[in-house]
Design a protein around this motif. Structure first.
Motif, PDB file in Angstrom:
ATOM      1  N   GLN A 127       0.828  -1.204   0.000  1.00 20.38           N
ATOM      2  CA  GLN A 127       0.000   0.000   0.000  1.00 20.38           C
ATOM      3  C   GLN A 127       0.864   1.257   0.000  1.00 20.38           C
ATOM      4  N   GLU A 128       1.967   1.206   0.706  1.00 22.25           N
ATOM      5  CA  GLU A 128       2.906   2.332   0.737  1.00 22.25           C
ATOM      6  C   GLU A 128       3.422   2.642  -0.677  1.00 22.25           C
ATOM      7  N   ASP A 131       0.606   4.167  -2.810  1.00 19.78           N
ATOM      8  CA  ASP A 131       0.404   5.572  -2.432  1.00 19.78           C
ATOM      9  C   ASP A 131       1.457   6.488  -3.060  1.00 19.78           C
ATOM     10  N   GLU A 134       0.925   8.708  -6.440  1.00 23.67           N
ATOM     11  CA  GLU A 134       0.107   9.918  -6.524  1.00 23.67           C
ATOM     12  C   GLU A 134       0.955  11.172  -6.774  1.00 23.67           C
ATOM     13  N   VAL A 139      -2.614   7.199  -9.840  1.00 24.91           N
ATOM     14  CA  VAL A 139      -3.200   6.570  -8.658  1.00 24.91           C
ATOM     15  C   VAL A 139      -2.941   5.073  -8.760  1.00 24.91           C
ATOM     16  N   ARG A 258     -11.466   1.593  -6.731  1.00 27.32           N
ATOM     17  CA  ARG A 258     -10.431   0.966  -5.901  1.00 27.32           C
ATOM     18  C   ARG A 258     -10.819  -0.466  -5.517  1.00 27.32           C
TER      19      ARG A 258
END
Length: 327
Positions: A127-128, A131, A134, A139, A258
């Motif tokens: 997830q890092e 992220d 962005e 995205v 998502r």
């Protein structure tokens, strides 16, 4: 600028012809993929689109353009950043020079197995990394599999690191991949995926490196009949969306996108497992010489300077340590 305009014009022409079937959708998300129709990543994004269409009561559709119809990966990344393409399935390799965090999970032998990669990418580290896209007008939506990558060539069976000396191998347009091949004593030649077959056939390069399904679907096994399972890379693939396209959606639709992307991951993994087995069997039936008994230790030891070059910041060193500590 001229090449960008040409690519954009070709893209818009393709969209105009293929988009008629999606005319009833309020939001039609155009998605690029270099792989051919029926490939697990292509089918997974198509399934994601079906989920979105159903969950949005027909408002949102995803139109997938396979077989590099919208360009090779480097070009489609730029077009997605500009918002000309809405979504894009790309290997993390071409992102190494754009999103720093992707360098870590593109390092040779960073993952002990595909299962280890899943545990890392499905958790907080994954997830890092998503992220981090962005900050580059993208995205990050989900990670897909690409199996393990190994060397294949048209000249000889590779049974040791010494056999690689002086050989010319195509790699993705990533500095890490170039340095990996150089560290093994071979010569790296970055080039678009679509040029590899003819380059092997004509002797411009001796071979390339990839997974079973890509080795099969590209037809590379027809011109490079020696495949060595050194499994130097287990690099995830990523599904990204143009930030401008994502920001144009309502918060509810953003969450829907998502979730549909995440729900497409197990679909892709199941298809990948099946496709990997089918491709391996097809390649074996074609008479390709496959080297499975190889000592990986010298290959791993040769990667020390690659790690020293790319894992320099405290942030990246910490990420390497956390990946290695993941059970």
């Amino acid at each position: 600028m001229t090449s960008t305009r040409t690519l954009t014009a070709a893209l818009l022409a393709s969209v105009a012809m293929a988009g008629a079937a999606f005319a009833d959708c309020e939001v039609n998300l155009r998605s690029a993929d270099t792989h051919p129709e029926g490939y697990p990543t292509v089918v997974a994004v198509e399934r994601m689109g079906e989920m979105l269409t159903e969950r949005s009561s027909g408002r949102i559709c995803v139109e997938v353009f396979p077989s590099a119809q919208l360009g090779e990966e480097k070009d489609t990344i730029e077009q997605t950043q500009f918002g000309v393409i809405d979504m894009n399935r790309v290997s993390l390799g071409p992102f190494n020079n754009i999103v720093e965090e992707t360098q870590v999970v593109s390092l040779p032998y960073i993952f002990r197995s595909v299962e280890h990669m899943h545990d890392v990418m499905d958790g907080p580290i994954g997830q890092e990394i998503l992220d981090a896209f962005e900050a580059h007008d993208l995205v990050g939506l989900a990670f897909y599999d690409s199996g393990s990558r190994s060397f294949y060539n048209s000249e000889k069976p590779i049974t040791s690191i010494e056999d690689l000396a002086g050989m010319k191998f195509r790699v993705m347009q990533s500095d890490i991949f170039v340095d990996m091949v150089d560290a093994l004593g071979a010569n790296a030649t970055p080039m678009p995926y679509g040029e590899v077959y003819s380059s092997i056939q004509t002797g411009v390069i001796d071979g390339a490196e990839n997974n079973w399904p890509s080795y099969d679907s590209s037809g590379h096994f027809e011109v490079a009949k020696y495949y060595t399972l050194d499994q130097h890379l287990i690099v995830p693939e990523v599904l990204v969306m143009a930030k401008s396209s994502f920001d144009a959606l309502s918060p509810e639709d953003q969450e829907m996108v998502r979730q549909a992307a995440k729900d497409s991951v197990p679909v892709m993994r199941e298809l990948w497992t099946e496709r990997e087995a089918e491709s391996e069997q097809k390649v074996r039936d074609a008479g390709v010489e496959i080297v499975t008994d190889i000592d990986k230790t010298p290959f791993i030891e040769a990667m020390v300077p690659v790690y020293e070059k790319y894992v320099t910041s405290d942030k990246l060193k910490d990420m390497v340590e956390r990946i290695q500590a993941t059970e």
